[in-house]
Design a protein around this motif. Structure first.
Motif, PDB file in Angstrom:
ATOM      1  N   PRO A 182       0.802  -1.226   0.000  1.00 38.09           N
ATOM      2  CA  PRO A 182       0.000   0.000   0.000  1.00 38.09           C
ATOM      3  C   PRO A 182       0.835   1.275   0.000  1.00 38.09           C
ATOM      4  O   PRO A 182       0.313   2.364  -0.193  1.00 38.09           O
ATOM      5  CB  PRO A 182      -0.818  -0.118   1.292  1.00 38.09           C
ATOM      6  N   GLY A 183       2.148   1.153   0.229  1.00 36.79           N
ATOM      7  CA  GLY A 183       3.013   2.321   0.262  1.00 36.79           C
ATOM      8  C   GLY A 183       2.941   3.116  -1.035  1.00 36.79           C
ATOM      9  O   GLY A 183       3.041   2.568  -2.125  1.00 36.79           O
ATOM     10  N   GLY A 184       2.759   4.424  -0.907  1.00 34.90           N
ATOM     11  CA  GLY A 184       2.669   5.290  -2.078  1.00 34.90           C
ATOM     12  C   GLY A 184       1.317   5.273  -2.754  1.00 34.90           C
ATOM     13  O   GLY A 184       1.125   5.936  -3.782  1.00 34.90           O
ATOM     14  N   GLY A 185       0.375   4.500  -2.227  1.00 37.68           N
ATOM     15  CA  GLY A 185      -0.964   4.456  -2.803  1.00 37.68           C
ATOM     16  C   GLY A 185      -1.037   3.770  -4.155  1.00 37.68           C
ATOM     17  O   GLY A 185      -1.942   4.037  -4.947  1.00 37.68           O
ATOM     18  N   LEU A 186      -0.083   2.861  -4.430  1.00 41.78           N
ATOM     19  CA  LEU A 186       0.003   2.255  -5.759  1.00 41.78           C
ATOM     20  C   LEU A 186      -0.594   0.851  -5.851  1.00 41.78           C
ATOM     21  O   LEU A 186      -0.638   0.274  -6.935  1.00 41.78           O
ATOM     22  CB  LEU A 186       1.471   2.201  -6.207  1.00 41.78           C
ATOM     23  N   ALA A 187      -1.032   0.278  -4.732  1.00 41.28           N
ATOM     24  CA  ALA A 187      -1.491  -1.117  -4.750  1.00 41.28           C
ATOM     25  C   ALA A 187      -2.603  -1.346  -5.773  1.00 41.28           C
ATOM     26  O   ALA A 187      -2.562  -2.308  -6.552  1.00 41.28           O
ATOM     27  CB  ALA A 187      -1.962  -1.534  -3.359  1.00 41.28           C
ATOM     28  N   THR A 188      -3.595  -0.473  -5.797  1.00 42.15           N
ATOM     29  CA  THR A 188      -4.713  -0.627  -6.729  1.00 42.15           C
ATOM     30  C   THR A 188      -4.236  -0.555  -8.170  1.00 42.15           C
ATOM     31  O   THR A 188      -4.681  -1.332  -9.029  1.00 42.15           O
ATOM     32  CB  THR A 188      -5.779   0.456  -6.468  1.00 42.15           C
ATOM     33  N   HIS A 189      -3.311   0.363  -8.465  1.00 40.86           N
ATOM     34  CA  HIS A 189      -2.806   0.514  -9.826  1.00 40.86           C
ATOM     35  C   HIS A 189      -1.947  -0.681 -10.226  1.00 40.86           C
ATOM     36  O   HIS A 189      -2.031  -1.173 -11.360  1.00 40.86           O
ATOM     37  CB  HIS A 189      -2.006   1.813  -9.933  1.00 40.86           C
ATOM     38  N   MET A 190      -1.126  -1.169  -9.297  1.00 41.67           N
ATOM     39  CA  MET A 190      -0.297  -2.347  -9.582  1.00 41.67           C
ATOM     40  C   MET A 190      -1.171  -3.562  -9.870  1.00 41.67           C
ATOM     41  O   MET A 190      -0.850  -4.389 -10.727  1.00 41.67           O
ATOM     42  CB  MET A 190       0.618  -2.636  -8.393  1.00 41.67           C
ATOM     43  N   ALA A 191      -2.293  -3.668  -9.158  1.00 44.98           N
ATOM     44  CA  ALA A 191      -3.187  -4.816  -9.305  1.00 44.98           C
ATOM     45  C   ALA A 191      -3.802  -4.890 -10.697  1.00 44.98           C
ATOM     46  O   ALA A 191      -4.191  -5.969 -11.151  1.00 44.98           O
ATOM     47  CB  ALA A 191      -4.290  -4.764  -8.256  1.00 44.98           C
ATOM     48  N   ARG A 192      -3.880  -3.758 -11.385  1.00 46.26           N
ATOM     49  CA  ARG A 192      -4.498  -3.741 -12.715  1.00 46.26           C
ATOM     50  C   ARG A 192      -3.622  -4.409 -13.766  1.00 46.26           C
ATOM     51  O   ARG A 192      -4.059  -4.626 -14.899  1.00 46.26           O
ATOM     52  CB  ARG A 192      -4.830  -2.303 -13.107  1.00 46.26           C
ATOM     53  N   ALA A 193      -2.397  -4.759 -13.366  1.00 42.81           N
ATOM     54  CA  ALA A 193      -1.512  -5.487 -14.286  1.00 42.81           C
ATOM     55  C   ALA A 193      -1.779  -6.990 -14.258  1.00 42.81           C
ATOM     56  O   ALA A 193      -1.242  -7.736 -15.081  1.00 42.81           O
ATOM     57  CB  ALA A 193      -0.051  -5.208 -13.935  1.00 42.81           C
ATOM     58  N   MET A 194      -2.602  -7.447 -13.326  1.00 46.94           N
ATOM     59  CA  MET A 194      -2.884  -8.886 -13.209  1.00 46.94           C
ATOM     60  C   MET A 194      -3.606  -9.406 -14.447  1.00 46.94           C
ATOM     61  O   MET A 194      -4.502  -8.749 -14.973  1.00 46.94           O
ATOM     62  CB  MET A 194      -3.735  -9.164 -11.959  1.00 46.94           C
ATOM     63  N   ARG A 195      -3.223 -10.625 -14.857  1.00 45.72           N
ATOM     64  CA  ARG A 195      -3.863 -11.279 -15.990  1.00 45.72           C
ATOM     65  C   ARG A 195      -4.595 -12.537 -15.519  1.00 45.72           C
ATOM     66  O   ARG A 195      -4.396 -12.997 -14.398  1.00 45.72           O
ATOM     67  CB  ARG A 195      -2.821 -11.645 -17.034  1.00 45.72           C
ATOM     68  N   THR A 196      -5.383 -13.104 -16.393  1.00 48.08           N
ATOM     69  CA  THR A 196      -6.149 -14.300 -16.026  1.00 48.08           C
ATOM     70  C   THR A 196      -5.244 -15.507 -15.815  1.00 48.08           C
ATOM     71  O   THR A 196      -5.665 -16.510 -15.242  1.00 48.08           O
ATOM     72  CB  THR A 196      -7.192 -14.632 -17.103  1.00 48.08           C
ATOM     73  N   THR A 197      -4.005 -15.423 -16.305  1.00 46.96           N
ATOM     74  CA  THR A 197      -3.048 -16.508 -16.086  1.00 46.96           C
ATOM     75  C   THR A 197      -2.282 -16.337 -14.772  1.00 46.96           C
ATOM     76  O   THR A 197      -1.451 -17.184 -14.423  1.00 46.96           O
ATOM     77  CB  THR A 197      -2.043 -16.574 -17.246  1.00 46.96           C
ATOM     78  N   ASP A 198      -2.549 -15.243 -14.065  1.00 48.76           N
ATOM     79  CA  ASP A 198      -1.915 -14.985 -12.774  1.00 48.76           C
ATOM     80  C   ASP A 198      -2.848 -15.418 -11.650  1.00 48.76           C
ATOM     81  O   ASP A 198      -3.912 -16.011 -11.897  1.00 48.76           O
ATOM     82  CB  ASP A 198      -1.579 -13.491 -12.634  1.00 48.76           C
ATOM     83  N   LEU A 199      -2.459 -15.116 -10.431  1.00 52.39           N
ATOM     84  CA  LEU A 199      -3.274 -15.453  -9.261  1.00 52.39           C
ATOM     85  C   LEU A 199      -3.175 -14.338  -8.241  1.00 52.39           C
ATOM     86  O   LEU A 199      -2.090 -13.783  -8.020  1.00 52.39           O
ATOM     87  CB  LEU A 199      -2.791 -16.759  -8.630  1.00 52.39           C
ATOM     88  N   LEU A 200      -4.288 -14.016  -7.612  1.00 50.03           N
ATOM     89  CA  LEU A 200      -4.289 -13.087  -6.488  1.00 50.03           C
ATOM     90  C   LEU A 200      -4.504 -13.874  -5.212  1.00 50.03           C
ATOM     91  O   LEU A 200      -5.488 -14.605  -5.079  1.00 50.03           O
ATOM     92  CB  LEU A 200      -5.403 -12.045  -6.645  1.00 50.03           C
ATOM     93  N   PHE A 201      -3.564 -13.750  -4.277  1.00 48.44           N
ATOM     94  CA  PHE A 201      -3.698 -14.375  -2.959  1.00 48.44           C
ATOM     95  C   PHE A 201      -3.945 -13.241  -1.968  1.00 48.44           C
ATOM     96  O   PHE A 201      -3.052 -12.442  -1.699  1.00 48.44           O
ATOM     97  CB  PHE A 201      -2.418 -15.138  -2.596  1.00 48.44           C
ATOM     98  N   ALA A 202      -5.164 -13.166  -1.447  1.00 48.50           N
ATOM     99  CA  ALA A 202      -5.564 -12.053  -0.576  1.00 48.50           C
ATOM    100  C   ALA A 202      -5.851 -12.549   0.832  1.00 48.50           C
ATOM    101  O   ALA A 202      -6.408 -13.640   1.020  1.00 48.50           O
ATOM    102  CB  ALA A 202      -6.797 -11.359  -1.146  1.00 48.50           C
ATOM    103  N   VAL A 203      -5.484 -11.730   1.809  1.00 47.85           N
ATOM    104  CA  VAL A 203      -5.722 -12.046   3.215  1.00 47.85           C
ATOM    105  C   VAL A 203      -6.352 -10.827   3.871  1.00 47.85           C
ATOM    106  O   VAL A 203      -5.819  -9.716   3.774  1.00 47.85           O
ATOM    107  CB  VAL A 203      -4.412 -12.414   3.950  1.00 47.85           C
ATOM    108  N   SER A 204      -7.484 -11.026   4.543  1.00 46.90           N
ATOM    109  CA  SER A 204      -8.130  -9.900   5.222  1.00 46.90           C
ATOM    110  C   SER A 204      -9.082 -10.407   6.301  1.00 46.90           C
ATOM    111  O   SER A 204      -9.793 -11.396   6.103  1.00 46.90           O
ATOM    112  CB  SER A 204      -8.910  -9.038   4.222  1.00 46.90           C
ATOM    113  N   PHE A 205      -9.050  -9.738   7.444  1.00 48.44           N
ATOM    114  CA  PHE A 205      -9.917 -10.068   8.567  1.00 48.44           C
ATOM    115  C   PHE A 205     -10.681  -8.819   8.989  1.00 48.44           C
ATOM    116  O   PHE A 205     -10.368  -7.706   8.563  1.00 48.44           O
ATOM    117  CB  PHE A 205      -9.086 -10.590   9.753  1.00 48.44           C
TER     118      PHE A 205
END
Length: 291
Positions: A182-205
Motif C-alpha cells: 500500500p506504500g505510495g498508494g500504488l497497490a490498486t494501480h499495480m493490481a491492474r496489471a494482473m492477468r487471467t493466467t496470474d493469481l491473487l492471494f488475498a488475506v483480510s480479517f
C-alpha cells in the motif's frame, strides 16, 4: 428478513441459507450470522445467554433469529451445531473442552500467565483449523498457485505479516510473486496489471481493509483466479474467491492471534514446494549459506 417456512435440517443446509439471506438481514441479524459462522463450537456448547454476552447481541435476538429461520427456538437451531461437533475428528470435542477449562481457570496474573493464556488459545485455534479446512480445497489452492504465472499478494493492517511470509517462501521457491504494497498508494494501480493466467492471494480479517476488498472485487470482475484467507464465509472476500479459507477468529483478551492463518499459509506453500521439488516426504525452503 422474511421468515422461513421450512427450517434447515442439517448444519450445511443452515449455513447455505444464512449465506443466501445475509444481504437482506438487519444489522443485528448480520452480527448474529457472523457469530454463528465464526464460532460453531462455542454455539454448540454454550448457553444462549452466554453467547449473547460474548457476541454483544441480546439472547432474545438469537431466539428471534432462529424463529425467522423456521425453528421453534434457539435450542433447535443449536442442535445442528451440536451434531456437527459430535461428528468432528476423534477426540476433538474432549480437547476443546479441556482447553476451555484451562482458559477459565487461569489465576496467574503475571507476564508468564499472559503468555500461557495466549499459547492455550493458539492451541485451540490450531485444532479448529484441523477440523475446519477441507483437504480438497487445500489441494485446489496449491493447484492454482502451481499454475499461476505470477502470484500477486495482498494483505494490509493485521494481515500484512501473513502475505510477507508468503512472499518470502514463494520467492525462495523460485515462484514469481508481487507484493501489492500500500506504500505510495500504488497497490490498486499495480493490481491492474494482473492477468487471467496470474493469481491473487488475498488475506483480510475484520475490519476488512477497503483497498483489499476493492482490489479483490476488481480482480474477480476480470476473471483473475483468487485464493483468500479470511475470518468467515460471510467475509466480503468470499463471493470473489475461487478458494476461500475461513479461519474463525476468537475474541482474545489482548488481540486476535495469527497462529492459525500463518500455519495455513505455510501449509499451502509447503504443498507447492512438494510439487516443485517432486518431494512429498520432506520439502524444504532453499537456504542461502555462507561460502
Amino acid at each position: 428478513m422474511k421468515p422461513t417456512t421450512k427450517a434447515p435440517r442439517d448444519y450445511e443446509e443452515l449455513i447455505r441459507l444464512i449465506h443466501d439471506r445475509y444481504d437482506e438481514m438487519s444489522k443485528s441479524y448480520q452480527k448474529i450470522a457472523l457469530y454463528l459462522t465464526q464460532n460453531p463450537n462455542d454455539v454448540a456448547v454454550k448457553s444462549v445467554n452466554s453467547i449473547g454476552d460474548i457476541s454483544g447481541v441480546h439472547a432474545s435476538s438469537f431466539v428471534r433469529f432462529a424463529q425467522a429461520l423456521g425453528y421453534e427456538g434457539f435450542k433447535e437451531l443449536q442442535s445442528l451445531f451440536q451434531k456437527r461437533l459430535s461428528t468432528a475428528a476423534p477426540g476433538f470435542e474432549a480437547r476443546v473442552k479441556a482447553l476451555e477449562t484451562e482458559l477459565g481457570g487461569r489465576v496467574d496474573q503475571s507476564e508468564y500467565g499472559f503468555m500461557q493464556d495466549l499459547v492455550v488459545r493458539d492451541i485451540a485455534s490450531l485444532q479448529d483449523l484441523l477440523n475446519g479446512i477441507d483437504p480438497d480445497r487445500l489441494s485446489e489452492a496449491v493447484d492454482l498457485l502451481e499454475q499461476a504465472d505470477v502470484i500477486y499478494l495482498l494483505g494490509q493492517l493485521r494481515s500484512a505479516p501473513v502475505v510477507d511470509l508468503l512472499r518470502y517462501i514463494l520467492t525462495m521457491l523460485g515462484k514469481r510473486c508481487v507484493l501489492l504494497d500500500p506504500g505510495g498508494g500504488l497497490a490498486t494501480h499495480m493490481a491492474r496489471a494482473m492477468r487471467t493466467t496470474d493469481l491473487l492471494f488475498a488475506v483480510s480479517f475484520r475490519f476488512y481493509a477497503n483497498e483489499v476488498v476493492n482490489v479483490v472485487e476488481e480482480a474477480a470482475q476480470r476473471d483473475v483466479p483468487i485464493v483468500a484467507i479470511s475470518d468467515s464465509t460471510l467475509s466480503p472476500l468470499a463471493k470473489s474467491a475461487r478458494v476461500l479459507f475461513a479461519v474463525p477468529e476468537h475474541e482474545y483478551t489482548f488481540s486476535r492471534s495469527l497462529a492459525a492463518p500463518m500455519c495455513l499459509a505455510q501449509a499451502v506453500t509447503m504443498g507447492l514446494a512438494a510439487r516443485i521439488q517432486k518431494n512429498t516426504l520432506n520439502p524444504r525452503i532453499p537456504t542461502v549459506t555462507a561460502q
